[in-house]
Design an enzyme around this catalytic site. Structure first.
Site, short mmCIF file in Angstrom:
data_model
loop_
_atom_site.label_atom_id
_atom_site.label_comp_id
_atom_site.label_asym_id
_atom_site.label_seq_id
_atom_site.Cartn_x
_atom_site.Cartn_y
_atom_site.Cartn_z
N CYS A 148 -0.90 -3.83 5.72
CA CYS A 148 -2.03 -4.10 4.57
C CYS A 148 -1.45 -3.60 3.25
CB CYS A 148 -3.27 -3.75 5.15
SG CYS A 148 -3.91 -4.49 6.28
N HIS A 188 5.15 7.51 3.40
CA HIS A 188 5.19 6.94 4.70
C HIS A 188 5.09 8.13 5.68
CE1 HIS A 188 6.81 4.37 7.68
NE2 HIS A 188 7.22 3.39 6.92
N HIS A 230 -11.43 2.23 -13.03
CA HIS A 230 -11.68 1.53 -11.82
C HIS A 230 -10.86 1.66 -10.78
CE1 HIS A 230 -13.50 -0.97 -14.98
NE2 HIS A 230 -12.33 -0.90 -15.86
N HIS A 290 -8.41 -0.74 -0.71
CA HIS A 290 -8.07 -1.62 0.19
C HIS A 290 -9.26 -1.98 1.13
CE1 HIS A 290 -6.58 -3.79 3.63
NE2 HIS A 290 -6.71 -2.93 4.42
N HIS A 350 -17.45 -7.77 2.19
CA HIS A 350 -18.57 -8.42 2.49
C HIS A 350 -18.29 -10.25 2.37
CE1 HIS A 350 -22.59 -10.25 1.53
NE2 HIS A 350 -22.89 -9.47 2.64
N ASN A 380 -11.69 -8.48 5.45
CA ASN A 380 -10.34 -7.92 5.20
C ASN A 380 -9.23 -8.88 5.14
OD1 ASN A 380 -7.84 -6.31 5.29
ND2 ASN A 380 -8.46 -5.42 7.07
#
Length: 496
Positions: free
Chosen positions: A224, A303, A387, A391, A420, A424
Site C-alpha cells: 500500500c 524499509h 494537513h 493511509h 468510510h 482501503n
C-alpha cells in the site's frame, strides 16, 4: 502570616510560554542579527557620509583582483544553481469513482459470505465482527467479478477491472490538465498484487499510443505504500530529465485477490480492500509552476525487511486447501509502529522547527546521562504540517497514528472519512484523502501536507507537499455527490 505566593502554574497560561519559547528558538538568528545590524547602522551614522566615502576610497584594488573576484563569485553562483535540485510540481491529480452498480452494502457482503462459506459459519461470523468494527460505510465498491456467486476471479475479469480503473483515472487527468499523450515523458504504474504480462504500464502505452521513447516503469509487490515509492522514482527521473512530464498511476486490482478459503488471517483483507485508483501529473517544467497545485518537498522511505517478523507480517501464501490469499499477522500494528518510529526519526530534522528539535535533543541527552526513565519527548508535528493524509488501511492504523502523533480528530478526519466512503483502496487512498481536504475548502497557499503510508515488506513511506496556490473547492471528483454529508459519526461497532 507570610504572604502566600500566587500559583503561577494556574495564573500563567503555559501555552503562551511555549509559544514564546518556540518563537525565540525558531527566530534566533534573526533576533541575533537585528541588534548587530542596528549597532553597525548607528556607527555609520555617527561617522558621517564623508568618513564612509573616504574609507571606501582608501581601499586600493587593481584590475586583476577585481576580475578574479567577479570570476570567483560567478563560479560559485553557477555551481550553486546547477547543483540545486530541480523543483518537482504536482500539477493535478484525479481519483477513480466506482459506479453505483459496484457498491457493496454490508447486507450484500454478508449474504455473499454466507453463501460462499456456507460450510464454515465461524468464518462468516468472524467476517461480520471485522466488518462491524472496520470503519467502512455502506457505499464502498468491489469489482463486478466479485459480485458473482461464487466469485469469478479469472485473468479476463482482472484485466477488465484494471482497464476500467486505470483508464478512467487517466482520461480524467487528461481532461483536467489538458495533457496530451505525446506530452508524457515518464510513465509509472504501481499495482502490488496483479502483475500480468504484458505489464499494466505497457497496457497504458498501448491504449494511448504513447511515444516509443517513453520511460515506462511497472512497480508490483510493494504494498500500500507503493504510491510514494512511485513518486520517489518519478522525482529521481525528473532530476535527470529536464523539461519533462511524469504520469504516475496508483491502484490495486481486487479481482484476482479475493480469498475464498477459511483462514481467518487471510479473510481479513476481503473485509477492508475495495476498488480505487489515482492518476497524477508531475512536472519539472518552469511554466507549470503557476498552475501546479503542490510542490514536492521531501520523500522519506523506511524499509524493515531485514527483520524476519516484519518481512512476513503481510505475506501472500497458499492455505492448506491450496487457495492463495494475503496473510495479515497479529504483529502488524506493532511492526507498523516500529517502522513509523524509524520514519519520523528521519523526517523530524527535515521538517520540525528548531524549538521542537532542541527539546527532543535535550530530552534525549537527559535520558542518556541523568535518568533513562525520563519520559521521551514526542515532537509536535502539528507545528510542521497543517494537513495529514494517513493511509486508510483500517481503523486501527488511523487510531494508532492519531494517538502516537497526538493529532486532533480534524487532523485524521480525511483518513477516517475516506475509509468510510471508499474503504482501503491501497496506494491510491492518500489521494482520496487529499481530495477530501480540498473538497472541504481547507487547503490554502503555503499549507504543508504529510502523506504517510505503510506497505508489505515491511515499509513506512512519507511524502511532504507544500501547497503552491490557493485551491478552489473542486466541482467534480470522487466526493462531488457526498461531501456535504461528511464528516459522519462512525460508531465503534455497527451492529449487523
Amino acid at each position: 502570616m507570610p504572604e502566600i505566593l500566587p500559583d503561577f502554574s494556574s495564573s500563567v497560561k503555559l501555552k503562551y510560554v511555549k509559544l514564546g519559547y518556540q518563537y525565540l528558538v525558531n527566530h534566533f538568528l534573526t533576533l541575533l542579527l537585528i541588534p548587530i545590524i542596528a549597532a553597525v547602522t548607528v556607527h555609520l551614522l555617527h561617522l558621517g557620509p564623508d568618513a564612509v566615502i573616504s574609507s571606501v576610497k582608501s581601499i586600493h584594488l587593481d584590475l586583476v583582483q577585481i576580475l578574479s573576484s567577479i570570476f570567483f563569485i560567478t563560479f560559485i553562483s553557477t555551481v550553486y544553481f546547477m547543483s540545486k535540485p530541480r523543483p518537482i510540481y504536482l500539477v493535478d491529480y484525479t481519483c477513480y469513482k466506482p459506479p453505483i452498480t459496484c457498491r457493496v452494502p454490508f447486507s450484500t457482503f454478508m449474504e455473499h459470505s454466507r453463501l460462499i462459506l456456507k460450510d464454515n459459519p465461524k468464518s462468516v461470523e468472524f467476517q461480520m465482527r471485522i466488518l462491524e468494527r472496520s470503519g467502512l460505510g455502506e457505499e464502498t465498491s468491489l469489482p463486478p467479478a466479485i459480485h458473482y456467486i461464487p466469485p469469478k476471479p479469472n485473468m479476463e475479469a482482472a484485466r477488465g477491472e484494471a482497464e476500467v480503473v486505470i483508464f478512467s483515472a487517466i482520461d480524467n487527468l487528461f481532461a483536467k490538465t489538458g495533457l496530451k499523450p505525446k506530452d508524457i515523458d515518464i510513465l509509472i504504474v504501481n499495482c502490488s498484487l496483479f502483475s500480468p504480462t504484458p505489464s499494466l504500464s505497457a497496457m497504458v502505452v498501448n491504449k494511448y499510443k504513447l511515444r516509443s521513447n517513453i520511460k515506462s516503469y511497472n512497480l508490483s509487490g510493494m504494498g500500500c505504500s507503493a504510491g510514494i515509492i512511485a513518486i520517489d522514482l518519478a522525482r529521481d527521473l525528473l532530476q535527470v530529465l529536464p523539461n519533462s512530464n511524469a504520469v504516475v498511476v496508483s491502484t490495486e486490482i481486487i479481482t484476482p485477490n479475493y480469498y475464498q478459503g477459511k483462514e481467518r488471517a487471510m479473510l481479513l483483507p476481503n473485509c477492508l480492500f475495495r476498488m480505487g485508483s489515482a492518476a497524477l501529473l508531475l512536472s519539472n517544467k518552469r511554466r507549470e509552476r503557476s498552475r501546479a497545485k503542490y510542490k514536492l518537498v521531501h520523500v522519506v522511505r523506511t524499509h524493515k525487511g531485514s527483520d524476519d517478523r516484519a518481512y512476513k507480517c503481510v505475506y501472500e501464501q497458499e492455505d492448506h486447501q491450496g487457495l492463495v490469499g494475503i496473510n495479515l499477522s497479529k504483529d502488524l500494528m506493532v511492526i507498523a509502529a516500529e517502522a513509523l518510529k524509524s520514519n519520523i526519526t528521519t523526517m523530524g530534522p527535515l521538517v520540525l522547527p528548531a524549538s521542537e528539535q532542541l527539546l527532543f535533543l535535550l530530552t534525549l541527552i537527559g535520558r542518556k546521562i541523568f535518568n533513562p526513565k525520563w519520559k521521551p519527548y514526542i515532537p509536535d508535528f502539528k507545528l510542521a504540517f497543517e494537513h495529514f493524509c494517513i493511509h486508510a488501511g483500517g481503523r486501527a492504523v488511523i487510531d494508532e497514528l492519531q494517538k502516537n502523533l497526538q493529532l486532533s480528530a480534524e487532523h485524521v478526519e480525511a483518513s477516517r472519512m475516506t475509509l468510510h466512503r471508499f474503504g482501503n483502496t491501497s496506494s491510491s487512498s492518500l489521494w482520496y484523502e487529499l481530495s477530501y481536504i480540498e473538497s472541504k475548502g481547507r487547503m490554502k497557499k503555503g499549507d504543508r501536507v504529510w502523506q504517510i503510508a505503510f506497505g508489505s515488506g515491511f515499509k513506512c513511506n512519507s511524502a511532504v507537499w507544500k501547497c503552491n496556490r490557493n485551491i478552489k473547492t473542486p466541482i467534480a471528483g470522487p466526493w462531488e455527490d457526498c461531501i456535504d454529508r461528511y464528516p459522519v459519526h462512525i460508531p465503534e461497532v455497527v451492529k449487523l
